[in-house]
Design an enzyme around this catalytic site. Sequence first.
Site, PDB file in Angstrom:
ATOM      1  N   GLU A  62     -24.915   3.689   6.775  1.00  0.00           N
ATOM      2  CA  GLU A  62     -24.132   4.639   7.584  1.00  0.00           C
ATOM      3  C   GLU A  62     -24.649   6.034   7.224  1.00  0.00           C
ATOM      4  OE1 GLU A  62     -19.977   4.866   6.507  1.00  0.00           O
ATOM      5  OE2 GLU A  62     -19.383   5.804   8.420  1.00  0.00           O
ATOM      6  N   HIS A  71     -15.110  -4.600  13.036  1.00  0.00           N
ATOM      7  CA  HIS A  71     -15.176  -3.508  12.042  1.00  0.00           C
ATOM      8  C   HIS A  71     -14.006  -2.566  12.285  1.00  0.00           C
ATOM      9  CE1 HIS A  71     -17.933  -0.314   9.914  1.00  0.00           C
ATOM     10  NE2 HIS A  71     -16.650  -0.110   9.632  1.00  0.00           N
ATOM     11  N   HIS A 117     -10.705  -0.745   9.988  1.00  0.00           N
ATOM     12  CA  HIS A 117      -9.931  -0.535   8.750  1.00  0.00           C
ATOM     13  C   HIS A 117      -8.480  -0.342   9.153  1.00  0.00           C
ATOM     14  CE1 HIS A 117     -13.669   0.290   6.443  1.00  0.00           C
ATOM     15  NE2 HIS A 117     -14.092   0.690   7.632  1.00  0.00           N
ATOM     16  N   ASP A 122     -13.774   1.130  13.978  1.00  0.00           N
ATOM     17  CA  ASP A 122     -13.770   1.648  12.603  1.00  0.00           C
ATOM     18  C   ASP A 122     -12.390   2.181  12.188  1.00  0.00           C
ATOM     19  OD1 ASP A 122     -14.988   2.036  10.166  1.00  0.00           O
ATOM     20  OD2 ASP A 122     -16.170   3.776  10.756  1.00  0.00           O
ATOM     21  N   ASP A 123     -12.112   3.450  12.506  1.00  0.00           N
ATOM     22  CA  ASP A 123     -10.828   4.080  12.152  1.00  0.00           C
ATOM     23  C   ASP A 123     -10.291   4.816  13.379  1.00  0.00           C
ATOM     24  OD1 ASP A 123     -10.841   3.740   9.047  1.00  0.00           O
ATOM     25  OD2 ASP A 123     -12.824   4.526   9.549  1.00  0.00           O
TER      26      ASP A 123
HETATM   27  N1  HPA Z   1     -17.309   4.155   5.929  1.00  0.00           N
HETATM   28  C1  HPA Z   1     -16.991   3.927   4.657  1.00  0.00           C
HETATM   29  N2  HPA Z   1     -15.744   3.717   4.258  1.00  0.00           N
HETATM   30  C2  HPA Z   1     -14.778   3.727   5.169  1.00  0.00           C
HETATM   31  C3  HPA Z   1     -15.056   3.967   6.493  1.00  0.00           C
HETATM   32  C4  HPA Z   1     -16.387   4.181   6.898  1.00  0.00           C
HETATM   33  O1  HPA Z   1     -16.739   4.391   8.082  1.00  0.00           O
HETATM   34  N3  HPA Z   1     -13.869   3.927   7.143  1.00  0.00           N
HETATM   35  C5  HPA Z   1     -12.927   3.650   6.225  1.00  0.00           C
HETATM   36  N4  HPA Z   1     -13.470   3.529   5.020  1.00  0.00           N
HETATM   37 ZN    ZN Z   2     -15.924   1.284   8.308  1.00  0.00          ZN
END
Ligand code: HPA
Ligand code: ZN
Length: 339
Positions: free
Chosen positions: A202, A19, A21, A280-281
């Site tokens: 989430e 996971h 991005h 994630d990011d």
């Molecule tokens: N959630 C939803 N969209 C996203 C996320 C996330 O954690 N990170 C980048 N786009």
């Molecule tokens: Zn994400």
Amino acid sequence: MENIVLKEYINNIPKAELHLHIEGTFEPDLIFKIADRNKIKLDHNSVEELHSAYNFNNLQEFLNIYYTGAKVLLTDEDFYDLTWAYLEKAHSQNVIHTEIMFDPQTHTDKGISFDTVVNGIYSALKDAEKEFGMTSKLILSILRHLPQEAAFETYENFFNHRDKINVLGLDSSEIGNPPSKFQELFTRAYYDGLKLTAHAGEEGPPDYVWEALDTLKVNRIDHGNRSLEDEDLVEKIVNNQIALTVCPLSNLKLQVVDDLRDHPLKTMLDKGIKATVNSDDPAYFGGYINDNFIKTAEALDLTEDEIYKLVKNSFEASFADEKRKNEMIQLLEKYKVNN
Ligand code: HPA
Ligand code: ZN
């Protein structure tokens, strides 16, 4: 156990990231470098100033900043450099397989071609395979705040890049954009032979996780934290061995949890859920994959055995072919804890 021993165990163990991005790995210094190269004037005057603007309290506030950073990416080379910077970091943290999401609509909506985005990212993935032996999958992720018609337009590009794109995903603003909004698209992708995943649970309710599973027929759930609110859903996730790609530092920064000590990761494992740890990011949430493992292990007192289980889950839940999966699981063997 001494923390230092656990940290070393986490650093050394080979792992998969499921996971991630790619636009969320864009570090401020690289944003400045690429903006400079493309002669784009940023709203902030320095790396520090940009970094200090990273104060968000929820998913939407984060997304607004994140889409702004991505605006400086224009050429194949920009997408290559962005991806390569992540791959080098992941390699240094012993990631041996990674599954990367990209948001084509963020780029095509400002006039960048789909081909530029995919070709830049994919060349870096191939170089990482040659140089590091790191394997990967590419996830075309749909922005759920936009209509399904827009998603279909983007999806058409997949047919020119079937050799590079393996998975369809769903991200962006969750609340008000339930998975069922994209039922036709995901059905189509299923028949086109793509694997499927979606962000759900989430910020959104357990019902969105049900929809992702029952309506979109996804293979995995991204995040999925709120599944724990529904016992029947937990039972379904456990019985069907649906993996959750959990992102603890993201959850902390976006206030999905108030404190890492309250993070549901350990509860998920205890319930028999196939949970995995991911970043994630990472450029926005304060840490790459090993930081996610280490900080969560400290907060929840995770054992080496539990770390091993989380890593094994990540290989089992990956979209790598069976041969590669077995090879990766084999590599894990020597990290098995002697009881
Ligand atoms: N959630 C939803 N969209 C996203 C996320 C996330 O954690 N990170 C980048 N786009
Ligand atoms: Zn994400």
